[in-house]
Motif scaffolding. Structure first.
Motif, short mmCIF file in Angstrom:
data_model
loop_
_atom_site.label_atom_id
_atom_site.label_comp_id
_atom_site.label_asym_id
_atom_site.label_seq_id
_atom_site.Cartn_x
_atom_site.Cartn_y
_atom_site.Cartn_z
N GLN A 307 0.85 -1.19 0.00
CA GLN A 307 0.00 0.00 0.00
C GLN A 307 0.89 1.24 0.00
O GLN A 307 2.08 1.15 0.28
CB GLN A 307 -0.93 0.00 1.20
N ILE A 320 -3.28 -5.65 4.66
CA ILE A 320 -2.82 -5.73 3.27
C ILE A 320 -1.38 -6.22 3.24
O ILE A 320 -0.49 -5.60 3.82
CB ILE A 320 -2.89 -4.34 2.58
N ALA A 462 -7.38 -1.04 0.35
CA ALA A 462 -7.63 -2.42 -0.07
C ALA A 462 -8.43 -2.45 -1.37
O ALA A 462 -8.14 -3.25 -2.28
CB ALA A 462 -8.38 -3.16 1.03
#
Lengths: 508, 309
Positions: A307, A320, A462
């Motif tokens: 991310q 994540i 996400a």
């Protein structure tokens, strides 16, 4: 012959008792100043430009101070020139200001100065970086019910206004409002003593400072563009602190690693074939060996990323994981796209910025090779900062064909809202495409606070990975700060942008 | 002689004009400075204000006219980066480069005359071959590598010298000077040796020796004087190169000279400073070239007569 001459001159220098490197200036040379070596000279010390790294690292919390500061470790907001604050309704905030504070010109600090500073920097004609980056399009109304109270009213509900104000440095009324000032006056622990343009900048301790007296009576900044020289300055004892060094610059155990909040990623132009096919964008993600890059190129200074924001930023989603390295899957996805008629052989340009981080060119080459293995046709363009910005910022270069832009994003504000508004929404200044659903999620997340905000932005990140796939994340980076043995300082995630001199002490 | 000077000035002025126009046009081909100087999320209005404030919204010919006017009044406008007077920044940076280049060339010439003459005096001796090998090595040494190695050995390992800097005693000069010196020194040793070998074998040297002149007088009084023109020409060209190309040394050692200023200005799209810095450098190189030609012409009458009208 040259070597002979070199040795002779060296011997001459030693024999004549020249001042040697170690004897000057580290923690108490002739003037007792701590010497800090930076990558570049600050172009200006204008406080409203302190979101520029090269300016902020000197100015913020050293020469000028904000009302509130963000703890770089916990992320909590802490009092500085404001001792307390609260919101009334969802648009008005009231700040109680610290008493007994003076500016370095001797004038007392009160709410008029705070109001003046906000009006000078936000929505003014000065075109301040802090305005665009932190307060984008905000309309603020300020009022001063009494010298110790300031109220700020926003046009729209803004639950993170205090966080935004932590980026706004306070200057006294009377500071130029038509032009940016190069050498400001502030309330910080150090005042500008002498700026010898091109050579050095000296700050002296401000004796009237309201807070604790910092350890060093003076600090001198110098700048050297070459990172190995900066590292050498620390190892040879010429500098107490060196910023922006790499693992191969030779600082050895004087190079102290720290999380610098920067994340590297590839931004994919999803408007142009073959990158307009989500299978191809997913293939790019699977094809890159992030672990390998971190291990071999970054010498483990970092960790694979999934991310755009690092741990510690509100909205970082711990669930994540980085996309797994799966070259077979990448090949299969490209083959599937090719079978569906996607022109996967179209040359894709991978654009990277010279010296953006250590081994950036090698990183681009590794990615090029990996994507080539996956069945894509990638060529590299290395650009300087200004040329890179032509691709990074709207309006983007037109007719550039399909591009992969190697970016490094730092979220020093500690809130994912600053990332999503720039990098994820469809019309973000640094975003090439998006979806209405994602835009909607970002807008909703922006109106939340606290734990709900963290969860909402976590979902946004996400969703990006699953449905939009504009980015192939590479690594959350770590920086190296050179710190001499006789200096004590613990770098943190804000150090790159804000090196608080009050936290630096002699080790002995 | 005045005719010679006039002709050289006219023929050298054309490149100067080309440089002045070229830097203006090339700078504007490098991209939009607004993206560098405005906030990442700047509005179109902020961008328009920026372009207007700096005159970039004017037609190119108007910008060129403003620039050319500035050339004659030394008013190049303000630096986008620092807000300071661009001509002032260039003029402040230039002496640092000139000092470095001047000191380098003086040392290089002095050293090369001694070593080159010594080698030429005994051609093909061990000393001659050794000096040939070492001067070739010096002439082909990458200055970047040499600078970093110098810092590693003399600053970090031995601690004899500072790594960099411009403020301090003579010690701050040693590494920048050596780095800048090494290549011109290597080249000049070769040139001096070559010129001296042919001078020492010339008939007038034999005549001087037969008249009983001392060897010192033969070498330094007769041969060196005749070997001087090619050496001075090469030294002049090397000085021009130093003024123009001290970038690496200035960048590595934090020497605030014109080369570093130019590179910074290019990277920062700081057109006003770039234009001022290039002009100051170009005029200096122009003047240096004239000076070299003059010295050459003074030493050699054939040169004076060879310049076409």
């Amino acid at each position: 012959m040259a070597a002979l001459a070199l040795a002779a001159l060296g011997a001459l220098a030693a024999g004549t008792g020249c001042t040697v490197a170690n004897s000057d200036s580290l923690t108490g040379g002739a003037d007792g100043a701590l010497q800090i070596v930076l990558q570049q000279e600050p172009p200006t010390l204008e406080p409203c430009e302190s979101s520029l790294t090269s300016t902020g690292v000197v100015v913020r919390s050293n020469i000028t101070e904000p009302l509130i500061e963000r703890d770089p470790v916990s992320g909590a907001l802490q009092p500085l020139l404001a001792t307390e604050w609260k919101s009334e309704g969802d648009r008005t905030w009231t700040f109680k200001l610290r008493q007994g504070v003076t500016f370095q010109d001797g004038s007392p600090f009160d709410s008029a100065d705070a109001a003046f500073s906000i009006e000078r920097a936000v929505g003014s004609k000065l075109g301040c970086n802090v305005d665009g980056y932190v307060f984008a399009d905000s309309k603020l109304e300020v009022a001063t019910p009494d010298p110790a109270t300031l109220t700020v009213t926003t046009a729209e509900p803004d639950p993170i206004l205090p966080l935004r104000l932590s980026f706004l440095e306070i200057v006294p009324t009377g500071t130029d409002t038509r032009a940016k000032v190069r050498e400001p006056v502030g309330t910080g622990p150090y005042r500008i003593s002498k700026w010898d343009t091109g050579i050095s900048l000296r700050l002296d301790r401000y004796d009237g400072y309201w807070g604790a007296k910092p350890a060093y009576p003076a600090v001198r900044y110098v700048w050297r563009a070459e990172s190995s020289i900066r590292a050498a300055m620390v190892t040879s004892g010429e500098a107490g602190i060196a910023t922006g060094i790499g693992p191969e610059d030779g600082a050895g155990d004087l190079g102290v690693p720290f999380p610098n909040n920067e994340t590297t990623a590839l931004r994919m132009d999803g408007n142009v074939a073959p990158l307009n096919d989500v299978r191809v964008r997913r293939a790019v993600n699977y094809a890159i060996d992030k672990n390998g890059i971190v291990r071999s190129l970054f010498l483990k200074l970092g960790e694979p990323a999934g991310q755009l924001v690092a741990d510690g930023v509100v909205g970082h989603n711990p669930a994540i994981a980085a996309w797994p390295y799966d070259p077979a899957k990448a090949r299969a996805l490209v083959a599937e796209a090719r079978a569906a008629g996607v022109p996967v052989q179209t040359p894709i340009t991978l654009i990277a910025r010279n010296a953006q981080f250590p081994k950036v060119a090698e990183t681009a080459e590794v990615i090029q090779e990996a994507l080539g293995q996956a069945g894509l046709n990638v060529r590299i363009r290395m650009l300087d900062t200004a040329a890179h910005l032509e691709y990074q910022l709207r309006p983007f270069v037109r007719d550039a064909g399909p591009t992969l832009l190697l970016i490094m994003h730092g979220n020093q504000a500690g809130d994912a809202g600053f990332t999503t508004s720039q990098y994820l929404v469809s019309d973000g200044p640094q975003s090439q495409f998006g979806t209405p659903a994602l835009d909607d999620m970002v807008a909703k997340a922006d109106r939340t606070t606290g734990a709900e905000r963290a969860r909402a932005f976590g979902e946004v990140l996400a969703y990006q990975n699953e449905h939009v796939v504009q980015y192939a994340h590479i690594a959350h980076m770590r920086g190296l700060l050179g710190i001499a043995r006789d200096v004590r300082y613990k770098p943190n995630s804000a150090t790159t942008d804000e090196l608080r001199l009050a936290e630096v002490r002699p080790a002995r | 002689m005045p005719t010679f000077v006039r002709r050289r000035v006219v023929s050298s002025a054309l490149p100067l004009v080309v440089v002045i126009l070229g830097v203006f046009c090339l700078a504007r081909l490098t991209g939009d400075p607004a993206k560098l100087y405005l906030p990442l999320s700047a509005t179109p209005q902020m961008r328009a204000d920026f372009l207007h404030r700096n005159g970039f919204d004017q037609p190119l010919l108007v910008q060129l006219w403003d620039y050319l006017r500035g050339v004659f009044t030394l008013d190049f406008g303000e630096s986008l980066r620092t807000g300071q007077d661009a001509a002032g920044m260039a003029l402040r940076a230039f002496p640092a480069t000139l000092q470095l280049a001047g000191a380098t060339m003086l040392l290089a010439i002095a050293g090369a005359v001694v070593i080159g003459s010594w080698a030429a005096y005994r051609p093909n001796s061990l000393a001659d071959r050794l000096s040939g090998f070492l001067s070739m090595t010096a002439a082909s040494m990458p200055d970047f590598w040499f600078a970093i190695m110098g810092v590693l050995v003399f600053a970090v390992t031995l601690g004899w010298l500072p790594t960099s800097g411009v403020v301090g005693g003579p010690e701050v000069w040693v590494l920048p000077l050596l780095t800048l010196l090494i290549r011109p020194f290597g080249v000049l040793v070769q040139v001096v040796r070559g010129a001296m070998v042919s001078a020492l074998s010339a008939p007038y040297v034999k005549v001087a020796r037969s008249k009983g002149a001392s060897e010192r007088r033969v070498v330094f009084g007769h041969a060196l004087r005749n070997a001087a023109p090619p050496v001075l020409t090469v030294a002049g060209d090397l000085t021009v190169g130093l003024v123009n190309g001290a970038v690496v040394v200035e960048t590595i050692f934090g020497w605030p000279g014109i080369g570093k200023l130019m590179i910074d200005s290019i990277l920062q799209r700081d057109f006003a400073v770039l234009q001022a810095a290039v002009l100051v450098t170009a005029v200096t190189i122009f003047a240096l070239n004239i000076l070299i030609d003059l010295v050459h012409a003074l030493l050699d009458a054939r040169v004076r007569e060879a310049v076409p009208a």
